[in-house]
Design a protein around this motif. Structure first.
Motif, PDB file in Angstrom:
ATOM      1  N   VAL A 166      15.430 -23.443   4.135  1.00  0.00           N
ATOM      2  CA  VAL A 166      16.722 -23.704   4.763  1.00  0.00           C
ATOM      3  C   VAL A 166      16.760 -24.394   6.041  1.00  0.00           C
ATOM      4  N   ALA A 167      15.965 -23.721   7.035  1.00  0.00           N
ATOM      5  CA  ALA A 167      15.473 -24.228   8.550  1.00  0.00           C
ATOM      6  C   ALA A 167      15.153 -25.536   8.296  1.00  0.00           C
ATOM      7  N   SER A 168      14.235 -25.751   7.801  1.00  0.00           N
ATOM      8  CA  SER A 168      13.748 -27.345   7.655  1.00  0.00           C
ATOM      9  C   SER A 168      14.796 -28.315   7.235  1.00  0.00           C
ATOM     10  N   GLU A 169      15.580 -27.745   6.211  1.00  0.00           N
ATOM     11  CA  GLU A 169      16.415 -28.777   5.766  1.00  0.00           C
ATOM     12  C   GLU A 169      17.688 -29.123   6.671  1.00  0.00           C
ATOM     13  N   ILE A 170      17.906 -28.070   7.637  1.00  0.00           N
ATOM     14  CA  ILE A 170      19.123 -28.081   8.674  1.00  0.00           C
ATOM     15  C   ILE A 170      18.458 -29.069   9.850  1.00  0.00           C
ATOM     16  N   ALA A 171      17.087 -28.758  10.180  1.00  0.00           N
ATOM     17  CA  ALA A 171      16.551 -29.625  11.359  1.00  0.00           C
ATOM     18  C   ALA A 171      16.201 -30.862  10.843  1.00  0.00           C
TER      19      ALA A 171
END
Length: 109
Positions: free
Chosen positions: A83-88
């Protein structure tokens, strides 16, 4: 704030919501499965006739619970990283697109 940055933040927010909703659904499935396993264990506990069988059942349940907890913990960590990589991603793309022209202009001077 420019339009590209606003769009990137909006997309990042959408991705965050989708990711958190998906993780919540996954946790709901996990807890439902755990509830069923606990219910089955209690039913088995009611059928125990000797202390030896009780200790074996308790040991098996504890061992399975620890294994499940570690596996679910790993899955949660992987989900958060995803999720963090998708957000970034949209924010980094916007940043790269914004700074690339400035870098080219500075290099030609």
């Amino acid at each position: 704030m420019n339009t590209a940055a606003s769009s990137a933040l909006l997309e990042a927010s959408r991705r965050a919501v989708r990711g958190i909703v998906t993780m919540g659904q996954d946790r709901q499935v996990f807890f439902t499965q755990q509830y069923e396993r606990a219910r089955e264990s209690l039913e088995q506990l009611a059928l125990v006739r000797s202390p030896t069988d009780l200790l074996k059942l308790q040991s098996d349940y504890a061992q399975a619970a620890v294994g499940t907890a570690f596996a679910e913990g790993s899955k949660i960590a992987e989900d958060w990283l995803k999720v963090a990589s998708e957000i970034a991603e949209p924010i980094m793309t916007c940043f790269t697109n914004t700074t690339a022209p400035a870098g080219k202009a500075g290099a030609s001077d």
